[in-house]
Each structure stands twice: as structure tokens, then as C-alpha cells.
Design a protein around this motif. Structure first.
Motif, short mmCIF file in Angstrom:
data_model
loop_
_atom_site.label_atom_id
_atom_site.label_comp_id
_atom_site.label_asym_id
_atom_site.label_seq_id
_atom_site.Cartn_x
_atom_site.Cartn_y
_atom_site.Cartn_z
N MET A 66 -8.20 -14.11 13.46
CA MET A 66 -6.96 -14.75 13.57
C MET A 66 -6.72 -15.54 14.88
O MET A 66 -6.29 -16.76 14.69
N LEU A 67 -6.70 -14.85 15.77
CA LEU A 67 -6.30 -15.33 17.03
C LEU A 67 -7.36 -16.49 17.65
O LEU A 67 -6.89 -17.31 18.24
N ARG A 68 -8.57 -16.14 17.45
CA ARG A 68 -9.59 -17.01 17.89
C ARG A 68 -9.46 -18.46 17.03
O ARG A 68 -9.49 -19.52 17.36
N LYS A 69 -8.70 -18.20 15.40
CA LYS A 69 -8.80 -19.56 14.75
C LYS A 69 -7.44 -20.48 15.33
O LYS A 69 -7.48 -21.56 15.09
N LEU A 70 -6.68 -19.69 16.26
CA LEU A 70 -5.58 -20.32 16.64
C LEU A 70 -5.93 -20.76 18.30
O LEU A 70 -5.18 -21.20 19.13
N ASN A 71 -7.20 -20.76 18.51
CA ASN A 71 -7.84 -21.25 19.99
C ASN A 71 -7.41 -20.41 21.04
O ASN A 71 -6.98 -20.92 22.45
N THR A 72 -7.06 -19.11 20.88
CA THR A 72 -6.69 -18.18 22.03
C THR A 72 -7.67 -16.99 22.02
O THR A 72 -8.35 -16.55 20.93
N LYS A 73 -7.91 -16.56 23.18
CA LYS A 73 -8.76 -15.29 23.39
C LYS A 73 -8.07 -14.02 22.82
O LYS A 73 -6.80 -13.85 22.70
N ALA A 74 -9.01 -13.18 21.94
CA ALA A 74 -8.39 -11.90 21.42
C ALA A 74 -8.49 -10.89 22.63
O ALA A 74 -9.50 -10.85 22.97
N PRO A 75 -7.41 -10.26 22.78
CA PRO A 75 -7.53 -8.99 23.68
C PRO A 75 -8.49 -7.93 23.26
O PRO A 75 -8.64 -7.81 22.14
N PHE A 76 -9.02 -7.54 24.37
CA PHE A 76 -9.90 -6.44 23.95
C PHE A 76 -9.98 -5.18 24.90
O PHE A 76 -10.61 -4.40 24.78
N GLN A 77 -9.07 -5.30 25.96
CA GLN A 77 -9.00 -4.29 27.03
C GLN A 77 -7.77 -3.44 26.73
O GLN A 77 -6.85 -3.93 26.14
N LEU A 78 -8.29 -1.95 26.93
CA LEU A 78 -7.09 -1.02 26.43
C LEU A 78 -5.83 -1.33 27.13
O LEU A 78 -4.67 -1.40 26.37
N GLY A 79 -5.72 -1.94 28.30
CA GLY A 79 -4.42 -2.11 29.15
C GLY A 79 -3.49 -3.42 28.24
O GLY A 79 -2.34 -3.13 28.06
N ASP A 80 -4.23 -4.06 27.70
CA ASP A 80 -3.71 -5.27 26.95
C ASP A 80 -3.26 -4.77 25.78
O ASP A 80 -1.85 -4.91 25.41
N PHE A 81 -3.96 -3.83 24.87
CA PHE A 81 -3.27 -2.95 23.66
C PHE A 81 -1.98 -2.39 24.07
O PHE A 81 -0.97 -2.08 23.36
N VAL A 82 -2.01 -1.55 25.16
CA VAL A 82 -0.82 -0.68 25.50
C VAL A 82 0.36 -1.73 25.75
O VAL A 82 1.38 -1.32 25.51
N VAL A 83 -0.01 -2.72 26.45
CA VAL A 83 1.18 -3.79 26.97
C VAL A 83 1.81 -4.09 25.58
O VAL A 83 3.01 -4.50 25.57
N ASN A 84 1.02 -4.85 24.75
CA ASN A 84 1.37 -5.39 23.46
C ASN A 84 1.78 -4.64 22.46
O ASN A 84 2.53 -5.41 21.46
N ARG A 85 1.67 -3.20 22.32
CA ARG A 85 2.05 -2.52 20.99
C ARG A 85 3.33 -2.13 21.13
O ARG A 85 4.31 -2.14 22.00
#
Length: 156
Positions: A66-85
Motif C-alpha cells: 500500500m505504501l509503495r502504491k503511494l510512491n513512498t518507500k516501505a520501512p523495513f528496519q527495526l528502528g523504523d518500526f519502533v519509532v512508528n508504532r
């Protein structure tokens, strides 16, 4: 103040990143419960947690696409998940009852994330994303119903 289309899309992107991070967190949570559940309900909960974590795991890719359909990168690093959750620390013990209750709390957060992302998808005119979110919403409501029903068992 009305938002322009770019701001509406950015709002959707941010909501999807939060949803993705909470889905990843819920996946690790329920997978850990699958590994560590103990007690009289072990066989049933070991199997149920497997069913849930496989479904939740499969949905990570859907949210990322869904994120890629919006022309943005999909987070994949654990740090990104911790920050965004939105989901904080979860129960780490072995009691099936406590594991179910903890996952249900996380699942409620995911359901709310889905509802907020769906609202943003509607505003952005992203019909396909809204439709995909409806399917995910239905599955998380199913997990809520089934796991809540287990808590009503006399065995617990």
C-alpha cells in the motif's frame, strides 16, 4: 483549514506507516506467545497463536505494498518500526490468559490504526487501499471475537 491533495496523501502514508509498525509488533508478540505459551490450554493456544501470527505476518507485505502504491518507500528496519508504532511493551510471560489479554490490547490498537488509515484512504480517493484495509479490519475483528471467546472458557 482544508488540506491539499499532497497533505491528504502524506497523512495516509503516515497512518499506513503506523499501521505497518503496529502489525509488525503484533506479529512478533503473537509469534512469541506461540513459542512460549504454557498450561492446560497449551495445545489449543499453540495452534491458535500459529493461525493468528501467520495471518498477521502475511499482512505486513500488504501494508508495505500500500505504501509503495503511494510512491513512498516501505520501512523495513527495526528502528523504523519502533519509532512508528503505537503499541508499547507487551506481556512476556507464559500464561495463556495473560497472553490473550495482552494481544487483544494490541489488536485493538491495530483495529484503530486500520480505521484511521481507512478514513485517510477515503479522503485521498484511494479506493483500492480502502478496500484492502477493510479486509484487514475484518480479520482483526475475527481474532478479537475468537480470542475473547476463549477468555470466557471455564478452563482458564
Amino acid at each position: 483549514m482544508d488540506l491539499d491533495q499532497g497533505e491528504i496523501t502524506m497523512e495516509l502514508i503516515n497512518k499506513l506507516k503506523t499501521l505497518q509498525a503496529d502489525i509488525v509488533t503484533a506479529y512478533f508478540q503473537v509469534h512469541g506467545y506461540h513459542w512460549n505459551v504454557e498450561g492446560v490450554l497449551f495445545p489449543e493456544m499453540h495452534s491458535k497463536f500459529l493461525e493468528v501470527y501467520e495471518d498477521v505476518y502475511d499482512s505486513i507485505d500488504d501494508i508495505s505494498e500500500m505504501l509503495r502504491k503511494l510512491n513512498t518507500k516501505a520501512p523495513f528496519q527495526l528502528g523504523d518500526f519502533v519509532v512508528n508504532r503505537s503499541i508499547g511493551e507487551v506481556y512476556s510471560g507464559t500464561s495463556a490468559k495473560d497472553q490473550i489479554e495482552s494481544f487483544l490490547n494490541s489488536n485493538d490498537i491495530v483495529i484503530k490504526d486500520i480505521e484511521l488509515a481507512h478514513e485517510s484512504a477515503d479522503q485521498a480517493g484511494e479506493i483500492g487501499i480502502a478496500s484492502d484495509l477493510e479486509i484487514r479490519h475484518s480479520m482483526h475483528k475475527k481474532w478479537k471475537w475468537q480470542l475473547s471467546s476463549i477468555l470466557k472458557s471455564q478452563v482458564m
